[in-house]
Design a protein around this motif. Sequence first.
Motif, PDB file in Angstrom:
ATOM      1  N   ARG A  80       0.832  -1.208   0.000  1.00 36.51           N
ATOM      2  CA  ARG A  80       0.000   0.000   0.000  1.00 36.51           C
ATOM      3  C   ARG A  80       0.864   1.253   0.000  1.00 36.51           C
ATOM      4  O   ARG A  80       0.596   2.216  -0.720  1.00 36.51           O
ATOM      5  CB  ARG A  80      -0.899   0.025   1.240  1.00 36.51           C
ATOM      6  N   LYS A  81       1.922   1.241   0.826  1.00 36.50           N
ATOM      7  CA  LYS A  81       2.817   2.409   0.901  1.00 36.50           C
ATOM      8  C   LYS A  81       3.501   2.656  -0.440  1.00 36.50           C
ATOM      9  O   LYS A  81       3.638   3.801  -0.878  1.00 36.50           O
ATOM     10  CB  LYS A  81       3.871   2.190   1.991  1.00 36.50           C
ATOM     11  N   ARG A  82       3.932   1.580  -1.088  1.00 34.91           N
ATOM     12  CA  ARG A  82       4.623   1.731  -2.367  1.00 34.91           C
ATOM     13  C   ARG A  82       3.670   2.170  -3.479  1.00 34.91           C
ATOM     14  O   ARG A  82       4.066   2.893  -4.385  1.00 34.91           O
ATOM     15  CB  ARG A  82       5.367   0.443  -2.728  1.00 34.91           C
ATOM     16  N   GLN A  83       2.411   1.754  -3.395  1.00 33.57           N
ATOM     17  CA  GLN A  83       1.417   2.237  -4.356  1.00 33.57           C
ATOM     18  C   GLN A  83       1.292   3.758  -4.251  1.00 33.57           C
ATOM     19  O   GLN A  83       1.294   4.459  -5.263  1.00 33.57           O
ATOM     20  CB  GLN A  83       0.042   1.607  -4.076  1.00 33.57           C
ATOM     21  N   THR A  84       1.178   4.251  -3.026  1.00 33.73           N
ATOM     22  CA  THR A  84       1.048   5.687  -2.788  1.00 33.73           C
ATOM     23  C   THR A  84       2.290   6.428  -3.266  1.00 33.73           C
ATOM     24  O   THR A  84       2.188   7.472  -3.915  1.00 33.73           O
ATOM     25  CB  THR A  84       0.808   5.965  -1.291  1.00 33.73           C
ATOM     26  N   ALA A  85       3.474   5.890  -2.960  1.00 30.38           N
ATOM     27  CA  ALA A  85       4.734   6.525  -3.356  1.00 30.38           C
ATOM     28  C   ALA A  85       4.858   6.636  -4.874  1.00 30.38           C
ATOM     29  O   ALA A  85       5.448   7.599  -5.385  1.00 30.38           O
ATOM     30  CB  ALA A  85       5.917   5.745  -2.787  1.00 30.38           C
ATOM     31  N   LYS A  86       4.297   5.676  -5.601  1.00 27.66           N
ATOM     32  CA  LYS A  86       4.383   5.688  -7.066  1.00 27.66           C
ATOM     33  C   LYS A  86       3.238   6.473  -7.711  1.00 27.66           C
ATOM     34  O   LYS A  86       3.115   6.515  -8.935  1.00 27.66           O
ATOM     35  CB  LYS A  86       4.384   4.249  -7.605  1.00 27.66           C
ATOM     36  N   GLY A  87       2.366   7.078  -6.887  1.00 33.44           N
ATOM     37  CA  GLY A  87       1.265   7.874  -7.421  1.00 33.44           C
ATOM     38  C   GLY A  87       0.168   7.039  -8.063  1.00 33.44           C
ATOM     39  O   GLY A  87      -0.531   7.499  -8.968  1.00 33.44           O
ATOM     40  N   ILE A  88       0.010   5.809  -7.581  1.00 35.27           N
ATOM     41  CA  ILE A  88      -1.010   4.916  -8.140  1.00 35.27           C
ATOM     42  C   ILE A  88      -2.329   5.141  -7.401  1.00 35.27           C
ATOM     43  O   ILE A  88      -2.389   5.054  -6.180  1.00 35.27           O
ATOM     44  CB  ILE A  88      -0.588   3.435  -8.003  1.00 35.27           C
ATOM     45  N   ARG A  89      -3.381   5.448  -8.162  1.00 36.05           N
ATOM     46  CA  ARG A  89      -4.718   5.558  -7.583  1.00 36.05           C
ATOM     47  C   ARG A  89      -5.396   4.199  -7.685  1.00 36.05           C
ATOM     48  O   ARG A  89      -5.185   3.466  -8.646  1.00 36.05           O
ATOM     49  CB  ARG A  89      -5.531   6.630  -8.309  1.00 36.05           C
ATOM     50  N   VAL A  90      -6.221   3.869  -6.686  1.00 36.86           N
ATOM     51  CA  VAL A  90      -6.795   2.522  -6.607  1.00 36.86           C
ATOM     52  C   VAL A  90      -8.303   2.595  -6.400  1.00 36.86           C
ATOM     53  O   VAL A  90      -8.790   3.355  -5.563  1.00 36.86           O
ATOM     54  CB  VAL A  90      -6.163   1.726  -5.435  1.00 36.86           C
ATOM     55  N   ARG A  91      -9.025   1.781  -7.164  1.00 34.86           N
ATOM     56  CA  ARG A  91     -10.462   1.582  -6.944  1.00 34.86           C
ATOM     57  C   ARG A  91     -10.657   0.106  -6.644  1.00 34.86           C
ATOM     58  O   ARG A  91     -10.263  -0.746  -7.435  1.00 34.86           O
ATOM     59  CB  ARG A  91     -11.268   1.969  -8.180  1.00 34.86           C
TER      60      ARG A  91
END
Length: 198
Positions: A80-91
Amino acid sequence: MAETSLAKWNSLVAVSRELLVEFKKEPRETSSKPAVQLFEGTEGIKTAYEMLLIPKELSHSYSALGAMQEALPDFFQDYRKRQTAKGIRVRVIVPDMSRNREIIATDTRDTCEYFLVPSGDYASDFLISGNKVAFISFDEPSALLIENTGFAALQKTLFDAFLTNARRWNVKSETKEKSKGYRKQPALIKATKRFFSA
């Protein structure tokens, strides 16, 4: 369990055959072919998830949050942290169950939206990110990753259509409503005391 497993894989084979027929009908403008990879075991699942970390993308997912947490609890905290760091939005679409709501409540990322559906529980994950689509099973630890732009676009369209039947759960607004209620209550008690003491 064997019969259930066989039924799942037979269903996947049937879908794959239908897709193969469609791919053969499409004109071949380029020589590139859809890439299909199968990963096994928990390490294989981790590898598949890593391949879906595409920066600045909008990731779509039908998730079994409870099964995910049980299978790889530490991995998903870091993921989750790495998703946020890479600017990935999630639905994320999840079954409306108490254990899923508990997990959602711990995720306060601005980049993630959760949608609840009144369907049954399942122990798998279906993800779409960029031109990649992944089917991940936690019961039988394995992941099937398909890399194809047309197939991914179709799955995104189906996801958006299914989203109209889901209910968005806004963690922040529900938390604020609760906290406002607690703040108002002491003020109301003080005002009541002043009124009756006058």
